[in-house]
Design a protein around this motif. Structure first.
Motif, mmCIF file in Angstrom:
data_model
loop_
_atom_site.group_PDB
_atom_site.id
_atom_site.type_symbol
_atom_site.label_atom_id
_atom_site.label_comp_id
_atom_site.label_asym_id
_atom_site.label_seq_id
_atom_site.Cartn_x
_atom_site.Cartn_y
_atom_site.Cartn_z
ATOM 1 N N GLU A 1 55.324 -18.464 71.856
ATOM 2 C CA GLU A 1 55.157 -18.085 70.388
ATOM 3 C C GLU A 1 53.909 -17.608 69.818
ATOM 4 O OE1 GLU A 1 57.558 -17.278 67.280
ATOM 5 O OE2 GLU A 1 58.410 -18.360 69.126
ATOM 6 N N GLU A 2 52.844 -18.343 70.308
ATOM 7 C CA GLU A 2 51.450 -17.837 70.028
ATOM 8 C C GLU A 2 51.231 -16.162 70.605
ATOM 9 O OE1 GLU A 2 46.677 -18.397 71.295
ATOM 10 O OE2 GLU A 2 48.220 -20.232 71.441
ATOM 11 N N MET A 3 51.864 -15.870 71.770
ATOM 12 C CA MET A 3 51.718 -14.544 72.211
ATOM 13 C C MET A 3 52.529 -13.456 71.383
ATOM 14 S SD MET A 3 50.442 -12.947 74.555
ATOM 15 C CE MET A 3 50.584 -11.555 75.730
ATOM 16 N N LEU A 4 53.767 -14.197 70.731
ATOM 17 C CA LEU A 4 54.313 -13.310 69.663
ATOM 18 C C LEU A 4 53.499 -13.058 68.289
ATOM 19 C CD1 LEU A 4 57.960 -14.468 70.564
ATOM 20 C CD2 LEU A 4 57.049 -12.421 71.185
ATOM 21 N N ASP A 5 53.207 -14.099 67.903
ATOM 22 C CA ASP A 5 52.081 -13.999 66.779
ATOM 23 C C ASP A 5 51.015 -12.767 67.048
ATOM 24 O OD1 ASP A 5 53.858 -15.699 65.310
ATOM 25 O OD2 ASP A 5 52.760 -17.398 65.851
ATOM 26 N N ASN A 6 50.422 -12.853 68.098
ATOM 27 C CA ASN A 6 49.189 -12.019 68.449
ATOM 28 C C ASN A 6 49.979 -10.760 68.441
ATOM 29 O OD1 ASN A 6 47.357 -14.064 68.639
ATOM 30 N ND2 ASN A 6 47.505 -14.264 70.811
ATOM 31 N N PHE A 7 51.110 -10.591 68.986
ATOM 32 C CA PHE A 7 51.660 -9.327 69.143
ATOM 33 C C PHE A 7 51.980 -8.820 68.077
ATOM 34 C CE2 PHE A 7 55.583 -6.696 69.816
ATOM 35 C CZ PHE A 7 54.920 -5.821 70.593
ATOM 36 N N MET B 1 50.275 -9.188 65.151
ATOM 37 C CA MET B 1 49.359 -8.872 64.505
ATOM 38 C C MET B 1 48.614 -7.464 64.997
ATOM 39 S SD MET B 1 46.892 -12.415 63.632
ATOM 40 C CE MET B 1 46.827 -12.898 65.330
ATOM 41 N N LEU B 2 48.942 -7.297 66.666
ATOM 42 C CA LEU B 2 48.389 -6.178 66.898
ATOM 43 C C LEU B 2 49.245 -4.997 66.582
ATOM 44 C CD1 LEU B 2 48.007 -7.343 70.813
ATOM 45 C CD2 LEU B 2 46.328 -6.209 69.010
ATOM 46 N N LEU B 3 50.370 -5.106 66.262
ATOM 47 C CA LEU B 3 51.233 -4.101 65.619
ATOM 48 C C LEU B 3 50.837 -3.695 64.284
ATOM 49 C CD1 LEU B 3 55.060 -4.820 66.620
ATOM 50 C CD2 LEU B 3 53.748 -2.973 67.448
ATOM 51 N N GLU B 4 50.466 -4.639 63.602
ATOM 52 C CA GLU B 4 49.941 -4.377 62.290
ATOM 53 C C GLU B 4 48.728 -3.744 62.093
ATOM 54 O OE1 GLU B 4 51.712 -4.540 59.299
ATOM 55 O OE2 GLU B 4 53.512 -5.312 60.606
ATOM 56 N N ASN C 1 45.761 2.526 71.197
ATOM 57 C CA ASN C 1 45.027 1.192 71.601
ATOM 58 C C ASN C 1 45.598 0.099 71.566
ATOM 59 O OD1 ASN C 1 42.385 2.860 72.067
ATOM 60 N ND2 ASN C 1 41.984 3.112 69.794
ATOM 61 N N VAL C 2 46.677 0.115 70.442
ATOM 62 C CA VAL C 2 47.432 -1.283 70.180
ATOM 63 C C VAL C 2 48.210 -1.292 71.598
ATOM 64 C CG1 VAL C 2 49.421 -2.276 69.094
ATOM 65 C CG2 VAL C 2 47.461 -0.857 67.781
ATOM 66 N N ILE C 3 48.869 -0.367 71.878
ATOM 67 C CA ILE C 3 49.696 -0.478 73.235
ATOM 68 C C ILE C 3 48.695 -1.032 74.386
ATOM 69 C CG2 ILE C 3 51.054 0.668 74.944
ATOM 70 C CD1 ILE C 3 52.051 2.327 72.863
ATOM 71 N N VAL C 4 47.535 -0.385 74.599
ATOM 72 C CA VAL C 4 46.782 -0.980 75.640
ATOM 73 C C VAL C 4 46.239 -2.274 75.281
ATOM 74 C CG1 VAL C 4 44.278 -0.580 76.407
ATOM 75 C CG2 VAL C 4 45.744 1.412 76.030
ATOM 76 N N SER C 5 46.186 -2.808 74.217
ATOM 77 C CA SER C 5 45.501 -4.159 73.900
ATOM 78 C C SER C 5 46.844 -5.315 74.340
ATOM 79 C CB SER C 5 45.501 -4.388 72.158
ATOM 80 O OG SER C 5 44.299 -3.766 72.092
ATOM 81 N N ILE C 6 48.067 -4.761 73.741
ATOM 82 C CA ILE C 6 49.132 -5.675 74.242
ATOM 83 C C ILE C 6 49.388 -5.809 75.507
ATOM 84 C CG2 ILE C 6 51.820 -5.549 74.133
ATOM 85 C CD1 ILE C 6 51.337 -4.404 71.562
ATOM 86 N N LEU C 7 49.176 -4.593 76.487
ATOM 87 C CA LEU C 7 49.352 -4.410 77.781
ATOM 88 C C LEU C 7 48.189 -5.347 78.619
ATOM 89 C CD1 LEU C 7 50.193 -1.035 78.541
ATOM 90 C CD2 LEU C 7 51.717 -2.979 78.604
ATOM 91 N N GLU C 8 47.078 -5.331 78.042
ATOM 92 C CA GLU C 8 45.804 -6.355 78.483
ATOM 93 C C GLU C 8 46.270 -7.698 78.263
ATOM 94 O OE1 GLU C 8 42.981 -5.537 80.556
ATOM 95 O OE2 GLU C 8 44.290 -4.007 80.876
#
Length: 125
Positions: free
Chosen positions: A1-7, A9-12, A21-28
């Motif tokens: 669930e924490e990973m989804l919350d971070n996801f 925030m990255l989308l926003e 850059n957001v996609i790269v951050s998610i993949l990393e």
């Protein structure tokens, strides 16, 4: 669930940081989080997690990209277009994970954006 919350925030942050850059951050984040990586290697677990990611993406798209050609509120195919883009992107990520994440996050982000742009250019009037 924490990973989804971070996801989420990255989308926003996409408008400020740029979608690549957001996609790269998610993949990393996926690459660096060993417990998530191991979970995603399991077919059943990865499907559940990726479906949750799809839900986050769908919400983001409905909120932020409705002015793109094919994504306008008046377009009768909008929902199908959202689903296709999101599911296709998640499919690329899942393929990347199950094949050992050999390519860089930047390369996969470029592939996802290239495929999305190709799709969107094909549905423009």
């Amino acid at each position: 669930e924490e990973m989804l919350d971070n996801f989420r925030m990255l989308l926003e942050a996409a408008e400020v940081n740029g979608i690549q850059n957001v996609i790269v951050s998610i993949l990393e984040a996926l690459r660096c989080n060993e417990s998530v990586y191991l979970m995603l290697q399991s077919r059943g677990e990865s499907e559940v997690f990726l479906h949750k990611i799809i839900g986050c993406c769908y919400h983001y798209m409905a909120k932020h990209i409705m002015d793109f050609p094919g994504m306008e509120a008046k377009n009768e195919n909008r929902e199908y277009n959202y689903c296709f883009l999101i599911s296709g992107s998640c499919g690329v990520i899942e393929y990347w994970i199950h094949n050992g994440m050999k390519e860089s996050s930047e390369e996969i982000a470029r592939q996802i954006l290239r495929l999305a742009e190709t799709f969107l250019s094909g549905i423009r009037p």
